[in-house]
Scaffold this active site. Structure first.
Site, PDB file in Angstrom:
ATOM      1  N   GLN A  12       0.830  -1.221   0.000  1.00 55.79           N
ATOM      2  CA  GLN A  12       0.000   0.000   0.000  1.00 55.79           C
ATOM      3  C   GLN A  12       0.854   1.257   0.000  1.00 55.79           C
ATOM      4  O   GLN A  12       0.655   2.174  -0.793  1.00 55.79           O
ATOM      5  CB  GLN A  12      -0.863   0.052   1.260  1.00 55.79           C
ATOM      6  CG  GLN A  12      -1.863  -1.039   1.439  1.00 55.79           C
ATOM      7  CD  GLN A  12      -2.861  -0.651   2.502  1.00 55.79           C
ATOM      8  OE1 GLN A  12      -3.848   0.014   2.215  1.00 55.79           O
ATOM      9  NE2 GLN A  12      -2.594  -1.035   3.736  1.00 55.79           N
ATOM     10  N   ALA A  61       7.377  -5.000   5.012  1.00 52.40           N
ATOM     11  CA  ALA A  61       7.132  -5.452   6.387  1.00 52.40           C
ATOM     12  C   ALA A  61       6.185  -6.638   6.354  1.00 52.40           C
ATOM     13  O   ALA A  61       5.533  -6.898   5.332  1.00 52.40           O
ATOM     14  CB  ALA A  61       6.511  -4.327   7.216  1.00 52.40           C
ATOM     15  N   THR A  63       2.909  -7.317   7.789  1.00 48.56           N
ATOM     16  CA  THR A  63       1.920  -6.420   8.383  1.00 48.56           C
ATOM     17  C   THR A  63       0.659  -7.115   8.904  1.00 48.56           C
ATOM     18  O   THR A  63      -0.254  -6.452   9.371  1.00 48.56           O
ATOM     19  CB  THR A  63       1.490  -5.342   7.357  1.00 48.56           C
ATOM     20  OG1 THR A  63       0.998  -6.016   6.185  1.00 48.56           O
ATOM     21  CG2 THR A  63       2.642  -4.453   6.976  1.00 48.56           C
ATOM     22  N   THR A 102       5.098   1.756  13.675  1.00 44.59           N
ATOM     23  CA  THR A 102       3.665   1.645  13.954  1.00 44.59           C
ATOM     24  C   THR A 102       3.256   2.188  15.325  1.00 44.59           C
ATOM     25  O   THR A 102       4.057   2.190  16.263  1.00 44.59           O
ATOM     26  CB  THR A 102       3.260   0.142  13.872  1.00 44.59           C
ATOM     27  OG1 THR A 102       1.933  -0.021  14.344  1.00 44.59           O
ATOM     28  CG2 THR A 102       4.151  -0.734  14.739  1.00 44.59           C
ATOM     29  N   ASP A 103       1.981   2.567  15.418  1.00 41.91           N
ATOM     30  CA  ASP A 103       1.396   2.963  16.721  1.00 41.91           C
ATOM     31  C   ASP A 103       1.313   1.755  17.663  1.00 41.91           C
ATOM     32  O   ASP A 103       1.172   1.930  18.871  1.00 41.91           O
ATOM     33  CB  ASP A 103      -0.006   3.557  16.518  1.00 41.91           C
ATOM     34  CG  ASP A 103      -0.948   2.646  15.735  1.00 41.91           C
ATOM     35  OD1 ASP A 103      -0.466   1.826  14.932  1.00 41.91           O
ATOM     36  OD2 ASP A 103      -2.173   2.754  15.931  1.00 41.91           O
ATOM     37  N   TYR A 126       3.489  -8.426  16.692  1.00 45.20           N
ATOM     38  CA  TYR A 126       3.754  -7.448  15.623  1.00 45.20           C
ATOM     39  C   TYR A 126       4.426  -6.209  16.215  1.00 45.20           C
ATOM     40  O   TYR A 126       5.476  -5.767  15.729  1.00 45.20           O
ATOM     41  CB  TYR A 126       2.433  -7.081  14.940  1.00 45.20           C
ATOM     42  CG  TYR A 126       2.503  -5.914  13.981  1.00 45.20           C
ATOM     43  CD1 TYR A 126       3.150  -6.037  12.752  1.00 45.20           C
ATOM     44  CD2 TYR A 126       1.911  -4.687  14.291  1.00 45.20           C
ATOM     45  CE1 TYR A 126       3.203  -4.968  11.864  1.00 45.20           C
ATOM     46  CE2 TYR A 126       1.958  -3.617  13.414  1.00 45.20           C
ATOM     47  CZ  TYR A 126       2.606  -3.765  12.196  1.00 45.20           C
ATOM     48  OH  TYR A 126       2.661  -2.702  11.315  1.00 45.20           O
ATOM     49  N   LYS A 130       8.232  -4.835  15.493  1.00 48.60           N
ATOM     50  CA  LYS A 130       8.452  -3.513  14.897  1.00 48.60           C
ATOM     51  C   LYS A 130       9.320  -2.655  15.814  1.00 48.60           C
ATOM     52  O   LYS A 130      10.152  -1.877  15.345  1.00 48.60           O
ATOM     53  CB  LYS A 130       7.105  -2.818  14.619  1.00 48.60           C
ATOM     54  CG  LYS A 130       6.250  -3.469  13.554  1.00 48.60           C
ATOM     55  CD  LYS A 130       6.826  -3.391  12.161  1.00 48.60           C
ATOM     56  CE  LYS A 130       6.758  -2.004  11.542  1.00 48.60           C
ATOM     57  NZ  LYS A 130       7.237  -2.002  10.136  1.00 48.60           N
ATOM     58  N   TRP A 151      -3.124   2.778  11.261  1.00 47.51           N
ATOM     59  CA  TRP A 151      -4.406   2.549  10.582  1.00 47.51           C
ATOM     60  C   TRP A 151      -4.325   2.958   9.095  1.00 47.51           C
ATOM     61  O   TRP A 151      -5.148   3.712   8.580  1.00 47.51           O
ATOM     62  CB  TRP A 151      -5.517   3.341  11.290  1.00 47.51           C
ATOM     63  CG  TRP A 151      -5.809   2.942  12.695  1.00 47.51           C
ATOM     64  CD1 TRP A 151      -4.952   2.341  13.579  1.00 47.51           C
ATOM     65  CD2 TRP A 151      -7.037   3.133  13.416  1.00 47.51           C
ATOM     66  NE1 TRP A 151      -5.578   2.148  14.788  1.00 47.51           N
ATOM     67  CE2 TRP A 151      -6.858   2.631  14.718  1.00 47.51           C
ATOM     68  CE3 TRP A 151      -8.275   3.696  13.076  1.00 47.51           C
ATOM     69  CZ2 TRP A 151      -7.860   2.665  15.681  1.00 47.51           C
ATOM     70  CZ3 TRP A 151      -9.277   3.735  14.039  1.00 47.51           C
ATOM     71  CH2 TRP A 151      -9.068   3.217  15.320  1.00 47.51           C
TER      72      TRP A 151
END
Ligand SMILES: NC(=O)c1ccc[n+]([C@@H]2O[C@H](COP(=O)([O-])OP(=O)(O)OC[C@H]3O[C@@H](n4cnc5c(N)ncnc54)[C@H](OP(=O)(O)O)[C@@H]3O)[C@@H](O)[C@H]2O)c1
Length: 286
Positions: A12, A61, A63, A102-103, A126, A130, A151
């Site tokens: 993406q 990654a 994901t 990532t959050d 995950y 990360k 997100w």
């Protein structure tokens, strides 16, 4: 001319980065998974030494958050060893490295947006993989940008497309309303990458669209904007987990505050991310 090596070019974010750079004179070298697995140190060192890029943008990654829970070894190989290898190679080549995180490095127990100086404490495999990737990047190369996003939706499998798909066959969908975060379009994140890549403002950043929402409210906005009549049944994470017992734990509150962007803004020309609602409208071509 800048030479930019892009990993994960068909994901993406990779697709959005390629689009973002379409009018930039930089030469983009797309390195797909089939050409190079980022967890293979020898392959990474060879490819970087052959190409001699000025910049490496890592959009590769593993994901699948639930998949990482079942396959922690693979998660560690791709999300921790992979960026480690790229960091070693970038350092050798004197290249900048832009790495995406990532959050989910946070536990989600906070009640105000997490800023870059807040201590991470992941609750999923995950998130842990990360976080290890971030550590390697920050320890092994000098010219790095780590951007934590959240997100994410772009050209690929994502929440927005899943909701639109479900609305074709369902009058009602059940969506959790007790997880709050920052939906971020890949296009907006690519714009931020493009902005930072041309600076020497190295370090750790939060890169998300502004504002916050729950998954359930996000779904409602997707349906409202795209004229769908599908109803959203608000459910708790507990109820979702009962329905999907294999799912990984996710942070309840993972809103990110982009303190670092605002700190560099005077020099950086005041770069700002769009609100999540504006970015969603743009994504839906409205
Ligand atoms: N998606 C989200 O909601 C989200 C949220 C927060 C942060 N992020 C982060 O944002 C970044 C981009 O995510 P995304 O949603 O664009 O990911 P994505 O759509 O899943 O794309 C990941 C890309 O990585 C490639 N890849 C996977 N394993 C690889 C390996 N071992 N070596 C080389 N390439 C490999 C994949 O290629 P193949 O398909 O050919 O394997 C794919 O092109 C990631 O760092 C992710 O952790 C994503």
């Amino acid at each position: 001319m800048r030479k930019i090596m892009l990993t994960g070019p068909d994901g993406q974010l990779g697709r959005a980065v390629r689009k973002e750079y379409a009018n930039d004179e930089a030469q983009i070298i797309s390195v797909a998974h089939s050409d190079m697995a980022i967890e293979d140190l020898d392959a990474v060192l060879k490819r970087v030494s052959d190409e001699k890029p000025d910049v490496i943008i890592n959009c590769a990654a593993y994901t699948d958050v639930d998949g990482c829970e079942r396959n922690t070894h693979l998660a560690g190989r791709i999300n921790a060893v992979g960026p480690r290898n790229l960091a070693i190679a970038a350092q050798k080549a004197g290249a900048k490295l832009i790495h995406i995180s990532t959050d989910y490095v946070f536990d989600g127990c906070g009640n105000r947006p997490y800023v870059e100086s807040d201590p991470p404490c992941p609750v999923s495999a995950y998130g842990r993989s990360k976080l290890m990737g971030e550590k390697y990047v920050s320890e092994l190369c000098h010219k790095y940008f780590i951007i934590r996003t959240a997100w994410l939706y772009g050209d690929g499998k994502n929440f927005v497309r899943t909701m639109l798909g479900l609305s074709e066959s369902h009058d009602e969908v059940s969506v959790v309303d007790d997880q709050v975060g920052c939906p971020t379009s890949a296009a907006e994140l690519a714009r931020m990458i493009h902005f930072l890549e041309r600076t020497e403002q190295y370090g750790l950043y939060h890169g998300v669209c502004t504002g916050q929402t729950s998954w359930a409210d996000f779904a409602e906005e997707i349906f409202r904007l795209s004229g769908r009549t599908t109803r959203v049944r608000h459910i708790s994470s507990e109820e979702y987990e009962r329905m999907n017992p294999q799912s990984a734990r996710r942070p309840a509150y993972s809103v990110l505050g982009d303190q670092m962007l605002s700190l560099i803004a005077p020099e950086g020309g005041g770069f700002e991310m769009k609100t999540w609602q504006e970015a969603l409208k743009e994504y839906l071509n409205l």
